[in-house]
Design an enzyme around this catalytic site. Structure first.
Site, short mmCIF file in Angstrom:
data_model
loop_
_atom_site.label_atom_id
_atom_site.label_comp_id
_atom_site.label_asym_id
_atom_site.label_seq_id
_atom_site.Cartn_x
_atom_site.Cartn_y
_atom_site.Cartn_z
N THR A 190 0.84 -1.20 0.00
CA THR A 190 0.00 0.00 0.00
C THR A 190 0.88 1.25 0.00
O THR A 190 1.99 1.23 0.51
CB THR A 190 -0.86 -0.04 1.28
OG1 THR A 190 -1.76 -1.12 1.14
CG2 THR A 190 -1.62 1.23 1.52
N ARG A 218 -13.43 -8.26 -0.92
CA ARG A 218 -12.80 -7.94 0.38
C ARG A 218 -12.33 -6.48 0.36
O ARG A 218 -11.73 -6.01 -0.59
CB ARG A 218 -11.61 -8.88 0.61
CG ARG A 218 -10.81 -8.59 1.88
CD ARG A 218 -9.64 -7.67 1.63
NE ARG A 218 -8.76 -7.56 2.80
CZ ARG A 218 -7.76 -6.69 2.89
NH1 ARG A 218 -7.51 -5.86 1.91
NH2 ARG A 218 -7.02 -6.64 3.97
N VAL A 219 -12.63 -5.77 1.44
CA VAL A 219 -12.15 -4.39 1.58
C VAL A 219 -11.31 -4.32 2.85
O VAL A 219 -11.73 -4.81 3.90
CB VAL A 219 -13.32 -3.39 1.66
CG1 VAL A 219 -12.81 -1.99 1.90
CG2 VAL A 219 -14.15 -3.44 0.38
N GLY A 220 -10.12 -3.74 2.74
CA GLY A 220 -9.23 -3.62 3.90
C GLY A 220 -9.41 -2.30 4.63
O GLY A 220 -10.46 -1.66 4.55
N ASP A 221 -8.36 -1.90 5.31
CA ASP A 221 -8.41 -0.69 6.14
C ASP A 221 -8.24 0.60 5.35
O ASP A 221 -8.65 1.67 5.80
CB ASP A 221 -7.31 -0.74 7.20
CG ASP A 221 -5.92 -0.85 6.57
OD1 ASP A 221 -5.77 -1.63 5.60
OD2 ASP A 221 -5.00 -0.15 7.02
N THR A 240 -0.22 1.00 6.65
CA THR A 240 -0.05 -0.14 5.73
C THR A 240 0.15 -1.40 6.54
O THR A 240 0.83 -1.37 7.56
CB THR A 240 1.14 0.08 4.78
OG1 THR A 240 1.30 -1.12 3.99
CG2 THR A 240 2.44 0.36 5.51
N GLY A 241 -0.47 -2.48 6.11
CA GLY A 241 -0.31 -3.74 6.83
C GLY A 241 -1.53 -4.62 6.67
O GLY A 241 -2.35 -4.42 5.77
N THR A 242 -1.66 -5.58 7.55
CA THR A 242 -2.79 -6.52 7.52
C THR A 242 -4.06 -5.76 7.87
O THR A 242 -4.39 -5.56 9.05
CB THR A 242 -2.55 -7.65 8.54
OG1 THR A 242 -2.09 -7.06 9.76
CG2 THR A 242 -1.48 -8.62 8.06
N GLY A 243 -4.79 -5.35 6.84
CA GLY A 243 -5.88 -4.40 6.99
C GLY A 243 -6.93 -4.76 8.02
O GLY A 243 -7.45 -3.89 8.72
N1 ASP Z 1 -3.56 -2.46 4.36
C1 ASP Z 1 -3.77 -2.98 3.03
C2 ASP Z 1 -5.02 -3.83 3.03
O1 ASP Z 1 -5.22 -4.57 3.96
C3 ASP Z 1 -2.64 -3.81 2.54
C4 ASP Z 1 -1.28 -3.19 2.60
O2 ASP Z 1 -1.06 -2.28 3.40
O3 ASP Z 1 -0.40 -3.61 1.83
O4 ASP Z 1 -5.74 -3.78 2.06
#
Ligand code: ASP
Length: 322
Positions: A190, A218-221, A240-243
């Site tokens: 991200t 699927r929608v993340g953060d 950025t990370g595991t949304g």
């Molecule tokens: N945070 C993003 C998501 O979960 C992924 C990422 O940060 O690479 O969609």
């Protein structure tokens, strides 16, 4: 007058020095420097934090090295679904789009929602129709394609059939192919930007293709205001990370809440979110944040995070590893 500053990220994950060759490292470094200089120029000319973060994220979307816009990761079905958000701390106006499949620059669509709609978040075809009506460019899905992401997706599907952070996926690849700098199964690619302009106003923007091999829909953060993107008159944050974990901890807003309610300084607020609250639920990743005094912090709990910041009138600073 405040000394204006911009910070950006290009994702976090298993980004190790050992897996990165010098040419590749230079490519990432130069891309980040280029984006920082563009943001710095806007701020130096008296531009707003909102304009600086929008343009920085647009440039990161245009760069195929990062998982946003061109270069986005693929869903389980081999398609592309993108999310983006932007927030103006001065007014608390926000705009976001989720699950868009035809927009060249999702961040510009998010900005159009902020500027021209009474709503905050549009999803899917409605988001695309709104953006098109605002004159934004539509593309075919092929536009987002890069060979590297395609191979990463094939590995992710083959490996465990699970969703992976972009840079983690690159690291997985690196095990098979030492020329690939990031674990294809544990990288988050991200992109995001935060800025404080010369008037002391704050803004944040975030854009992503999501996690490799994610389920369709699927929608993340990233497009969730307060989770992957947030700005008010105290702080601007892009994550950025595991949304899923960033949504559950309301990560970006929590940095602000700790500063506002507990009176904690920027760095400690951000550290608690990234190193304690996210870690407690196995959330991986990082964030970038700037406060109204122009302090910057860039914490992450992964091996690396593509990141940098630039103050007006000073040299740009870019880092990759821990
Ligand atoms: N945070 C993003 C998501 O979960 C992924 C990422 O940060 O690479 O969609």
């Amino acid at each position: 007058m405040q000394q204006a500053v911009i910070a950006i990220h290009g994702g976090a994950g298993t980004i190790t020095r050992e897996a990165m060759d010098p040419a590749r490292e230079r490519e990432y470094t130069e891309a980040l420097e280029h984006v920082l200089r563009a943001g710095q120029r806007i701020l130096a000319n008296g531009g707003s934090a909102l304009d600086a973060v929008t343009e920085a994220v647009r440039l990161l979307e245009e760069c195929p090295l990062f998982n946003a816009g061109k270069g986005a990761v693929l869903t389980h079905a081999g398609t592309y679904e993108l999310d983006a958000a932007v927030m103006d701390g001065a007014t608390r106006d926000a705009g976001a789009v989720a699950c868009v499949t035809r927009l060249r620059n999702p961040v510009l669509a998010a900005r159009a929602v902020l500027d021209h709609s009474e709503h905050v978040l549009f999803a899917g075809t409605g988001a695309e129709e709104f953006a098109a009506a605002q004159g934004l460019e539509l593309v075919e899905q092929d536009y987002y394609f890069t060979q590297a992401r395609h191979e990463q997706w094939q590995r992710a599907r083959g490996a465990a059939g699970m969703a992976l952070l972009d840079h983690d996926a690159a690291a997985l690849a690196a095990r098979n192919n030492p020329a690939d700098p990031i674990d294809p199964d544990s990288k988050f690619g991200t992109v995001g930007a935060v800025a404080c302009d010369s008037r002391g106003n704050l803004a944040a923007a975030t854009s992503t293709g999501g996690v490799t091999n994610k389920r369709v829909g699927r929608v993340g953060d990233t497009p969730v205001i307060g989770a992957g993107c947030y700005a008010d008159d105290v702080v601007a944050v892009s994550a950025t990370g595991t949304g899923e974990m960033f949504i559950r901890t309301v990560a970006a807003h929590d940095v602000s809440a700790q500063m506002r309610y507990a009176g904690l300084p920027l760095e400690e607020s951000a550290r608690r979110v990234v190193m304690e609250k996210l870690v407690a639920i196995e959330g991986r990743g990082g964030l970038i944040a700037v406060d109204r005094d122009g302090n910057v912090t860039l914490p992450f709990n992964t091996e690396g995070m593509y990141r940098g910041f630039a103050r007006v009138g000073e040299a740009v600073s870019v880092s990759i590893y821990g």
